[in-house]
Design a protein around this motif. Structure first.
Motif, PDB file in Angstrom:
ATOM      1  N   SER A   1      -6.624  -8.255  11.870  1.00  0.00           N
ATOM      2  CA  SER A   1      -5.397  -7.569  11.457  1.00  0.00           C
ATOM      3  C   SER A   1      -4.772  -6.810  12.614  1.00  0.00           C
ATOM      4  CB  SER A   1      -5.674  -6.615  10.285  1.00  0.00           C
ATOM      5  OG  SER A   1      -6.524  -5.568  10.697  1.00  0.00           O
TER       6      SER A   1
ATOM      7  N   THR B   1       0.862  -1.180   0.000  1.00  0.00           N
ATOM      8  CA  THR B   1       0.000   0.000   0.000  1.00  0.00           C
ATOM      9  C   THR B   1       0.891   1.219   0.000  1.00  0.00           C
ATOM     10  OG1 THR B   1      -1.677  -1.182   1.276  1.00  0.00           O
ATOM     11  CG2 THR B   1      -1.804   1.229   1.269  1.00  0.00           C
TER      12      THR B   1
ATOM     13  N   TYR C   1      -1.157  -3.881  13.217  1.00  0.00           N
ATOM     14  CA  TYR C   1      -0.089  -3.103  12.603  1.00  0.00           C
ATOM     15  C   TYR C   1       1.080  -3.014  13.577  1.00  0.00           C
ATOM     16  CZ  TYR C   1      -3.332  -1.516   9.022  1.00  0.00           C
ATOM     17  OH  TYR C   1      -4.217  -1.465   7.969  1.00  0.00           O
TER      18      TYR C   1
ATOM     19  N   VAL D   1       2.892   0.841   3.260  1.00  0.00           N
ATOM     20  CA  VAL D   1       2.659  -0.196   4.263  1.00  0.00           C
ATOM     21  C   VAL D   1       2.862  -1.533   3.569  1.00  0.00           C
ATOM     22  CG1 VAL D   1       0.973  -1.279   5.797  1.00  0.00           C
ATOM     23  CG2 VAL D   1       0.974   1.207   5.528  1.00  0.00           C
TER      24      VAL D   1
ATOM     25  N   THR E   1      -2.953   5.591  10.461  1.00  0.00           N
ATOM     26  CA  THR E   1      -2.761   4.163  10.719  1.00  0.00           C
ATOM     27  C   THR E   1      -1.463   3.923  11.483  1.00  0.00           C
ATOM     28  OG1 THR E   1      -4.009   3.537   8.754  1.00  0.00           O
ATOM     29  CG2 THR E   1      -2.462   1.909   9.602  1.00  0.00           C
TER      30      THR E   1
ATOM     31  N   TRP F   1       4.212  -2.265   9.022  1.00  0.00           N
ATOM     32  CA  TRP F   1       3.740  -3.545   8.505  1.00  0.00           C
ATOM     33  C   TRP F   1       2.321  -3.765   8.983  1.00  0.00           C
ATOM     34  CZ3 TRP F   1       6.176  -7.748   5.961  1.00  0.00           C
ATOM     35  CH2 TRP F   1       7.525  -7.553   5.655  1.00  0.00           C
ATOM     36  N   GLU F   2       1.525  -4.370   8.120  1.00  0.00           N
ATOM     37  CA  GLU F   2       0.203  -4.854   8.503  1.00  0.00           C
ATOM     38  C   GLU F   2       0.278  -6.377   8.489  1.00  0.00           C
ATOM     39  OE1 GLU F   2      -4.410  -4.615   6.977  1.00  0.00           O
ATOM     40  OE2 GLU F   2      -2.812  -4.601   5.477  1.00  0.00           O
ATOM     41  N   LEU F   3      -0.305  -6.996   9.496  1.00  0.00           N
ATOM     42  CA  LEU F   3      -0.472  -8.442   9.544  1.00  0.00           C
ATOM     43  C   LEU F   3      -1.954  -8.700   9.411  1.00  0.00           C
ATOM     44  CD1 LEU F   3       1.731  -9.108  12.688  1.00  0.00           C
ATOM     45  CD2 LEU F   3       2.408  -9.419  10.290  1.00  0.00           C
ATOM     46  N   MET F   4      -2.343  -9.649   8.565  1.00  0.00           N
ATOM     47  CA  MET F   4      -3.766  -9.895   8.406  1.00  0.00           C
ATOM     48  C   MET F   4      -4.040 -11.363   8.162  1.00  0.00           C
ATOM     49  SD  MET F   4      -4.473  -8.369   4.700  1.00  0.00           S
ATOM     50  CE  MET F   4      -3.362  -8.742   3.360  1.00  0.00           C
TER      51      MET F   4
ATOM     52  N   SER G   1       2.132  -5.509   3.748  1.00  0.00           N
ATOM     53  CA  SER G   1       1.147  -6.376   4.400  1.00  0.00           C
ATOM     54  C   SER G   1       1.533  -7.836   4.238  1.00  0.00           C
ATOM     55  CB  SER G   1      -0.239  -6.150   3.787  1.00  0.00           C
ATOM     56  OG  SER G   1      -0.661  -4.818   3.985  1.00  0.00           O
ATOM     57  N   HIS G   2       1.509  -8.544   5.357  1.00  0.00           N
ATOM     58  CA  HIS G   2       1.798  -9.974   5.380  1.00  0.00           C
ATOM     59  C   HIS G   2       0.497 -10.713   5.668  1.00  0.00           C
ATOM     60  CE1 HIS G   2       3.706 -13.808   6.435  1.00  0.00           C
ATOM     61  NE2 HIS G   2       2.944 -13.806   7.504  1.00  0.00           N
ATOM     62  N   ARG G   3       0.143 -11.661   4.827  1.00  0.00           N
ATOM     63  CA  ARG G   3      -1.076 -12.437   5.024  1.00  0.00           C
ATOM     64  C   ARG G   3      -0.756 -13.692   5.816  1.00  0.00           C
ATOM     65  NH1 ARG G   3      -4.303 -13.186  -0.122  1.00  0.00           N
ATOM     66  NH2 ARG G   3      -4.558 -10.986   0.256  1.00  0.00           N
TER      67      ARG G   3
END
Length: 132
Positions: free
Chosen positions: A112, A9, A114, A75, A61, A123-126, A77-79
């Protein structure tokens, strides 16, 4: 955490202008584009998306008062497979010296959280919601 970047992002100042640019650059069909009031997502393949998001909202955020110099412009993002994995990674973040911006939270998009690394990168974890 074995990192798998699922979404990048980036912060933009003019969402419409950025959308026009990246739509022309990526040359992808409309069905691979999703848009909301505050973002545009380009679904480049099954496992990777590129999202445009207002810079001010990235600052929010990240827990910053406004988008000043030094505010992250992106950002990563790790899924994760499930919510428990998100929480386990947050524990690793603290052990490694990072900080949690937002603890694991359930929403319509899934579970999720952050975090910020030691250099201020976000980083976002989701974990996606379980399909019914």
């Amino acid at each position: 955490m074995k990192p798998k970047i699922s979404i990048i992002t980036i912060g933009v100042d003019d969402l419409e202008r950025a959308f026009v640019f990246y739509k022309a650059l990526f040359d992808i069909p409309d069905e691979q584009i999703g848009a909301g009031e505050d973002h545009v997502a380009f679904f480049l393949d099954d496992d990777f998306s590129f999202v445009l998001f207002p810079r001010e909202q990235i600052a929010e955020t990240a827990g910053k008062p406004e988008a000043l110099e030094g505010t992250p412009g992106f950002v990563l993002s790790h899924r994760a497979e499930m919510a428990e994995e998100v929480d386990a990674i947050l524990e690793q973040v603290l052990i490694a010296g990072g900080s949690i911006i937002t603890p694991g939270t359930e929403s319509e998009w899934g579970y999720s959280a952050y975090f910020e690394d030691t250099e201020g990168n976000i980083w976002e974890l989701m974990a996606m919601p379980v399909a019914n």
